[in-house]
Design a protein around this motif. Sequence first.
Motif, PDB file in Angstrom:
ATOM      1  N   VAL A  96     -18.138 -53.069  83.808  1.00  0.00           N
ATOM      2  CA  VAL A  96     -19.595 -53.660  83.703  1.00  0.00           C
ATOM      3  C   VAL A  96     -20.307 -54.118  84.951  1.00  0.00           C
ATOM      4  N   LYS A  97     -21.509 -53.616  85.001  1.00  0.00           N
ATOM      5  CA  LYS A  97     -22.342 -53.834  86.180  1.00  0.00           C
ATOM      6  C   LYS A  97     -22.628 -55.342  86.136  1.00  0.00           C
ATOM      7  N   LEU A  98     -22.901 -55.796  87.689  1.00  0.00           N
ATOM      8  CA  LEU A  98     -23.153 -57.129  87.838  1.00  0.00           C
ATOM      9  C   LEU A  98     -24.633 -57.585  86.953  1.00  0.00           C
TER      10      LEU A  98
ATOM     11  N   ALA B  29     -25.635 -56.455  84.495  1.00  0.00           N
ATOM     12  CA  ALA B  29     -25.738 -56.080  82.874  1.00  0.00           C
ATOM     13  C   ALA B  29     -26.187 -57.099  82.009  1.00  0.00           C
TER      14      ALA B  29
ATOM     15  N   TRP C 125     -26.737 -59.161  78.152  1.00  0.00           N
ATOM     16  CA  TRP C 125     -25.844 -59.841  77.320  1.00  0.00           C
ATOM     17  C   TRP C 125     -25.352 -58.772  76.180  1.00  0.00           C
TER      18      TRP C 125
ATOM     19  N   ILE D  68     -22.461 -55.880  77.515  1.00  0.00           N
ATOM     20  CA  ILE D  68     -21.206 -56.132  77.902  1.00  0.00           C
ATOM     21  C   ILE D  68     -20.294 -56.607  76.671  1.00  0.00           C
ATOM     22  N   PRO D  69     -19.050 -56.333  76.737  1.00  0.00           N
ATOM     23  CA  PRO D  69     -18.041 -56.572  75.620  1.00  0.00           C
ATOM     24  C   PRO D  69     -18.189 -58.235  75.001  1.00  0.00           C
ATOM     25  N   ILE D  70     -18.043 -58.170  74.182  1.00  0.00           N
ATOM     26  CA  ILE D  70     -18.049 -59.884  73.481  1.00  0.00           C
ATOM     27  C   ILE D  70     -16.742 -60.465  73.975  1.00  0.00           C
ATOM     28  N   GLY D  71     -17.042 -61.934  73.866  1.00  0.00           N
ATOM     29  CA  GLY D  71     -15.712 -62.710  74.207  1.00  0.00           C
ATOM     30  C   GLY D  71     -15.206 -62.572  75.449  1.00  0.00           C
ATOM     31  N   GLY D  72     -15.844 -62.208  76.414  1.00  0.00           N
ATOM     32  CA  GLY D  72     -15.521 -62.190  77.791  1.00  0.00           C
ATOM     33  C   GLY D  72     -14.179 -61.196  77.967  1.00  0.00           C
ATOM     34  N   LYS D  73     -14.044 -60.231  76.971  1.00  0.00           N
ATOM     35  CA  LYS D  73     -12.760 -59.374  76.974  1.00  0.00           C
ATOM     36  C   LYS D  73     -13.050 -58.282  77.974  1.00  0.00           C
ATOM     37  N   ILE D  74     -12.275 -58.002  78.880  1.00  0.00           N
ATOM     38  CA  ILE D  74     -12.224 -56.839  79.702  1.00  0.00           C
ATOM     39  C   ILE D  74     -11.604 -55.511  79.126  1.00  0.00           C
ATOM     40  N   VAL D  75     -12.278 -54.582  79.062  1.00  0.00           N
ATOM     41  CA  VAL D  75     -11.721 -53.474  78.106  1.00  0.00           C
ATOM     42  C   VAL D  75     -11.559 -52.266  78.893  1.00  0.00           C
TER      43      VAL D  75
ATOM     44  N   ALA E 214      -9.198 -51.101  81.692  1.00  0.00           N
ATOM     45  CA  ALA E 214      -7.985 -51.257  82.320  1.00  0.00           C
ATOM     46  C   ALA E 214      -7.880 -51.216  84.020  1.00  0.00           C
TER      47      ALA E 214
ATOM     48  N   SER F 250     -15.226 -68.636  71.381  1.00  0.00           N
ATOM     49  CA  SER F 250     -15.767 -68.034  72.580  1.00  0.00           C
ATOM     50  C   SER F 250     -14.923 -66.684  72.682  1.00  0.00           C
TER      51      SER F 250
ATOM     52  N   GLN G 269     -24.555 -64.057  73.495  1.00  0.00           N
ATOM     53  CA  GLN G 269     -23.722 -63.147  72.446  1.00  0.00           C
ATOM     54  C   GLN G 269     -23.334 -64.155  71.235  1.00  0.00           C
TER      55      GLN G 269
END
Lengths: 98, 393
Positions: A2-4, A6, A8, A11-18, A20, B97, B224
């Motif tokens: 994700v670009k710094l 970016a 809302w 970016i992926p929801i819930g703070g997930k990092i998709v 790897a 969240s 979000q």
Amino acid sequence: MVKLDAGWREIPIGGKIVDAGNAREYETGSWRATTPVVDQEKCINCLLCWVFCPDSSIDVNDEEMVGFHLRFCKGCGICAEICPVDAIEMVAETEPEE
Amino acid sequence: MSRFEAMDGNTATAEGMRQINPDVVAAYPITPQTSTVQTFSQFVADGEVDTEFIRVESEHSAMAACIGASAAGGRVMTATSANGLALMWEMVYIAASNRAPIVMTVVNRALSGPINIHCDHSDSMGTRDAGWIQLFGENPQEAYDNAIQAVRIAEHEDVLLPVMSMYDGFITSHSLERVQIEDGEAVRDFVGPFTAHDSLLDVDNPVTYGPLDFYDFYMEHKRQQVEAMKYAKRVIPEVAADFEKHFGRRYGFFDEYRLDDAELALVVLSSTAGTARSVVDSLRAQGLKVGLLKPRVFRPFPAEELADALRDKTAVGVMDRSDSFGALGGPLFVELSAALKIWGVPAKIVDYVFGLGGRDTTPAQIESVFRDLAEIAETGEIKQLVTYLGVRE
Ligand code: SF4
Ligand code: SF4
């Protein structure tokens, strides 16, 4: 990654990092206030520093300790602390002005 | 075929859970847990469901296990009440969240202290800003129907938020009423299969849940959540419409009773609405133009719709079964007052805090609220903004 800047919606929801393995793109070297410096004369290549470094920043080549990945080394000093022969010294990034 | 049974709210909810057949239920098995989970655990023991039932050592762990199971890609349900919900607090926020579509029944009971186990809404009202969708049901039928709809709402891919389904402790949770239980196959058909998003067990597509999220992204993630709540406002009526098509019972953001031509309106959540309806009838028989509005959805708060429903009323009395100490009044009153002001509804509005810790609420008390409203309508004057109904002076 994700670009710094970016928004809302991007970016992926819930703070997930998709994506790897993107720790590689996070350069913790920018945190560093002190830099490890190795004295190759003293080093016995026990590789304890390699085991203990929290950022996988010890550069090893052919089972020999050859230096540090400074893009990632955050200067924590664990390697210097753990080294059994005191081959690593932590040097301030900026020496205070006289 | 659907069937009619005499059930209390907890049994009806457990029956709904049996039909939904969630992948995981994690719960703390002793008080303040409800018989919902006890009944459901019997279904698990008897092999009537495929659910993995996780007994944990606290309510905090119950929600933590639910969050983990949800991240792993499961359809997850649980139930709690009162101080159990309070102990979950930290995890309740994290569930929302993390965008975990968990469905949790909350049997509304007072928070200690002093120690109390009876009905009021202080438990779930305390979590109103946690990011969960909140549905309030009046009776065992609504408890059952809301639990089923909650699954669809939570899992909708534009929503992906956890849902709390509330009903009144003891009054609804432990009192038998006639409940129409739908055919199990029809319920499963209605909720549909679960589609996991970014499952931790999908090893081909690795994903990280719950990383650090500082000033550089945290605010975007909160934004979000706000958007998901907005979508929920669209999805909740859609799911209700489909539910009506399947099972014939109609649900909205709120329920109106003789409200259309009413001049005086009472707004109250959950089981008290049942008592209020009979008071409305008896006052109508005396020629008083009174009506009732029973909110079902508290989060997302249907502010504009509520304002529209109350637009032409002269006086509105809100009954709050919890207080917000140091605030203007109870939570329902404060939010509804803001909605009326913002959408330009001229009605006078007053608050009645009632039924705390299970204190009985009588038809005479509800009638006194309407009498106050009639006086306010006549004089245009509010003598007391917040009244404590039934408290000994
Ligand atoms: S711990 Fe010290 S001796 Fe061992 S490899 Fe590292 S620098 Fe060399
Ligand atoms: S200072 Fe810390 S981060 Fe840098 S190489 Fe040594 S142990 Fe690793």
